[in-house]
Every structure is written in C-alpha cells, then in structure tokens.
Design a protein around this motif. Structure first.
Motif, PDB file in Angstrom:
ATOM      1  N   LEU A 175       2.192   7.168  -6.714  1.00 22.15           N
ATOM      2  CA  LEU A 175       1.277   8.242  -7.110  1.00 22.15           C
ATOM      3  C   LEU A 175       1.862   9.616  -6.800  1.00 22.15           C
ATOM      4  O   LEU A 175       1.722  10.548  -7.586  1.00 22.15           O
ATOM      5  N   VAL A 176       2.564   9.743  -5.677  1.00 25.41           N
ATOM      6  CA  VAL A 176       3.221  11.013  -5.338  1.00 25.41           C
ATOM      7  C   VAL A 176       4.381  11.257  -6.307  1.00 25.41           C
ATOM      8  O   VAL A 176       4.554  12.367  -6.820  1.00 25.41           O
ATOM      9  N   ALA A 177       5.175  10.218  -6.572  1.00 24.73           N
ATOM     10  CA  ALA A 177       6.335  10.347  -7.458  1.00 24.73           C
ATOM     11  C   ALA A 177       5.918  10.746  -8.866  1.00 24.73           C
ATOM     12  O   ALA A 177       6.642  11.489  -9.542  1.00 24.73           O
ATOM     13  N   ARG A 178       4.770  10.279  -9.323  1.00 23.75           N
ATOM     14  CA  ARG A 178       4.277  10.639 -10.653  1.00 23.75           C
ATOM     15  C   ARG A 178       4.067  12.127 -10.798  1.00 23.75           C
ATOM     16  O   ARG A 178       4.235  12.696 -11.872  1.00 23.75           O
ATOM     17  N   GLN A 179       3.700  12.771  -9.711  1.00 23.82           N
ATOM     18  CA  GLN A 179       3.466  14.215  -9.736  1.00 23.82           C
ATOM     19  C   GLN A 179       4.769  14.999  -9.667  1.00 23.82           C
ATOM     20  O   GLN A 179       4.820  16.157 -10.069  1.00 23.82           O
ATOM     21  N   VAL A 180       5.838  14.387  -9.151  1.00 21.51           N
ATOM     22  CA  VAL A 180       7.119  15.083  -8.963  1.00 21.51           C
ATOM     23  C   VAL A 180       7.929  15.097 -10.259  1.00 21.51           C
ATOM     24  O   VAL A 180       8.250  16.159 -10.785  1.00 21.51           O
ATOM     25  N   SER A 181       8.303  13.906 -10.759  1.00 19.52           N
ATOM     26  CA  SER A 181       9.098  13.844 -11.994  1.00 19.52           C
ATOM     27  C   SER A 181       9.042  12.457 -12.598  1.00 19.52           C
ATOM     28  O   SER A 181       8.738  11.482 -11.903  1.00 19.52           O
ATOM     29  N   ALA A 202       0.834  -1.203   0.000  1.00 17.97           N
ATOM     30  CA  ALA A 202       0.000   0.000   0.000  1.00 17.97           C
ATOM     31  C   ALA A 202       0.869   1.254   0.000  1.00 17.97           C
ATOM     32  O   ALA A 202       0.590   2.221  -0.729  1.00 17.97           O
ATOM     33  N   ALA A 203       1.941   1.252   0.800  1.00 18.60           N
ATOM     34  CA  ALA A 203       2.855   2.406   0.844  1.00 18.60           C
ATOM     35  C   ALA A 203       3.549   2.598  -0.499  1.00 18.60           C
ATOM     36  O   ALA A 203       3.719   3.735  -0.963  1.00 18.60           O
ATOM     37  N   ALA A 204       3.935   1.499  -1.152  1.00 14.10           N
ATOM     38  CA  ALA A 204       4.593   1.593  -2.462  1.00 14.10           C
ATOM     39  C   ALA A 204       3.649   2.185  -3.499  1.00 14.10           C
ATOM     40  O   ALA A 204       4.075   2.974  -4.356  1.00 14.10           O
ATOM     41  N   GLU A 205       2.368   1.859  -3.431  1.00 11.77           N
ATOM     42  CA  GLU A 205       1.395   2.447  -4.356  1.00 11.77           C
ATOM     43  C   GLU A 205       1.268   3.948  -4.113  1.00 11.77           C
ATOM     44  O   GLU A 205       1.247   4.733  -5.055  1.00 11.77           O
ATOM     45  N   ARG A 206       1.180   4.345  -2.860  1.00  7.13           N
ATOM     46  CA  ARG A 206       1.070   5.783  -2.543  1.00  7.13           C
ATOM     47  C   ARG A 206       2.328   6.529  -2.977  1.00  7.13           C
ATOM     48  O   ARG A 206       2.252   7.627  -3.537  1.00  7.13           O
ATOM     49  N   GLU A 207       3.500   5.925  -2.750  1.00  3.12           N
ATOM     50  CA  GLU A 207       4.762   6.539  -3.180  1.00  3.12           C
ATOM     51  C   GLU A 207       4.768   6.747  -4.692  1.00  3.12           C
ATOM     52  O   GLU A 207       5.224   7.779  -5.190  1.00  3.12           O
ATOM     53  N   GLY A 228      -5.664   5.423 -11.298  1.00  2.39           N
ATOM     54  CA  GLY A 228      -6.277   4.658 -10.212  1.00  2.39           C
ATOM     55  C   GLY A 228      -5.835   5.172  -8.857  1.00  2.39           C
ATOM     56  O   GLY A 228      -4.844   5.890  -8.728  1.00  2.39           O
ATOM     57  N   LYS A 229      -6.567   4.827  -7.850  1.00  5.12           N
ATOM     58  CA  LYS A 229      -6.267   5.253  -6.487  1.00  5.12           C
ATOM     59  C   LYS A 229      -5.585   4.113  -5.740  1.00  5.12           C
ATOM     60  O   LYS A 229      -5.832   2.946  -6.033  1.00  5.12           O
ATOM     61  N   PRO A 230      -4.733   4.443  -4.767  1.00  4.53           N
ATOM     62  CA  PRO A 230      -4.104   3.376  -3.988  1.00  4.53           C
ATOM     63  C   PRO A 230      -5.172   2.597  -3.225  1.00  4.53           C
ATOM     64  O   PRO A 230      -6.213   3.134  -2.869  1.00  4.53           O
ATOM     65  N   SER A 231      -4.905   1.333  -3.001  1.00  2.37           N
ATOM     66  CA  SER A 231      -5.869   0.474  -2.323  1.00  2.37           C
ATOM     67  C   SER A 231      -5.185  -0.243  -1.175  1.00  2.37           C
ATOM     68  O   SER A 231      -4.023  -0.633  -1.282  1.00  2.37           O
ATOM     69  N   ASN A 232      -5.905  -0.403  -0.078  1.00  2.00           N
ATOM     70  CA  ASN A 232      -5.360  -1.155   1.046  1.00  2.00           C
ATOM     71  C   ASN A 232      -5.510  -2.655   0.837  1.00  2.00           C
ATOM     72  O   ASN A 232      -4.764  -3.435   1.402  1.00  2.00           O
TER      73      ASN A 232
END
Length: 176
Positions: free
Chosen positions: A71-77, A64-69, A105-109
């Motif tokens: 999605l955040v990384a996609r917005q950075v570079s 779950a943390a890797a998915e959130r990372e 898609g959204k991160p999923s638990n």
C-alpha cells in the motif's frame, strides 16, 4: 451344437489392487510464511472443500507487513508497487486478496487461506491456535472425482495385459 471354429480362449485375469488418489489431482497446503491459525474452517479429515473456499484464518506478521509495504509502495511509484505485488505473490497471498488491495482495500492482520482445488481433506495437521512455520504441511487435499486402481499382476500374466484395455473392478464391500 454348431460348427467348430478357431477363436481365442478368453480366461479372466484376476489381480489384487488398491484404490488411490490420482497424485496429479492432489495438493498440499504449505504456506510460504509463518503465522498462527485463528479459526479452522476446514476442520475434519474427509471434509469436502471447493477451490477458493477458506480453509482457515491466520495471523502472519510477514504477510501483514507485505500488505502494508504494498500500500505504501503504490503511493510511491509503479515500479516499486510492482515489486511489492511480486512479493505478495511470492508469499502465496491469493490473487483475490491482492486485487482487493489494488481496489483500495486496507491491510488486515487476519487473512484467510483458500483451498487450492475442489476435493476432500485427506490429511489435516493443524489446529486452531497453532503456530506454523513456512513450508509446514497443514493439509493434503485430493480431488477424488478420478481415482487410480493400483494392481499387482503376476509376472506370468503380464503378456495378457494391454494398455487401454477395459477392466472390471469388484470391491468386496459391495459384493453381497
């Protein structure tokens, strides 16, 4: 009644053997992360499964943390997003799930774990609600469309055996 002629004498060679799964068509399901099984979808030994079909659903804080990372990384570079994508791949997150995240898609638990090949569940070492550690073997799946027959041939009969030679197999269960 007929003329005598030279020909090799053929005598059948009998051997005892066992049928086994072709080890090249066998897969072990051993996640690369820890987690907890939510629902067990492939829940019996002997069950047929198709490649990509969900074996079980699970919760994994690491996945779950890797998915959130990601999605955040996609917005950075792009480079950071590529590194986050590689982390998802290294964890064994299915490519279909990564593609879903890329499409917005959204991160999923709770995620699903897919079957690695078409086959039969030979071993199932997991129950609903069970915790698993990275590397734990949860399933062994074998494609039984082709099997091996492993035979024991006596040493004195080895000269009669040739690679590629046709054989006839009789199973006692079907000799009635």
């Amino acid at each position: 009644a007929g003329a005598a002629r030279r020909q090799p004498l053929a005598s059948p060679l009998r051997a005892v053997g066992a049928i086994a799964a072709d080890e090249r068509r066998t897969a072990v399901v051993a996640p690369r992360f820890e987690g907890w099984v939510q629902d067990l979808l492939a829940n019996t030994t002997g069950q047929a499964v198709k490649r990509g079909e969900a074996l079980f659903t699970f919760y994994s804080p690491e996945a779950a943390a890797a998915e959130r990372e990601y999605l955040v990384a996609r917005q950075v570079s792009g480079a950071v997003a590529e590194a986050a994508t590689e982390k998802l791949r290294n964890l064994g997150i299915p490519m279909e799930r990564i593609a879903q995240l890329k499409r917005g898609g959204k991160p999923s638990n709770v995620l699903t774990y897919p079957a690695p090949l078409d086959g039969i569940v030979m071993d199932k070492a997991v129950l609903a609600g069970q915790r698993f550690a990275a590397g734990d073997t949860l399933y062994r799946i074998a494609d039984l469309s082709t099997v091996w027959v492993l035979t024991d041939v006596f040493e004195q009969d080895l000269a009669a055996v040739r690679a590629g030679e046709a054989v006839a197999i009789r199973l006692p269960a079907y000799l009635r």
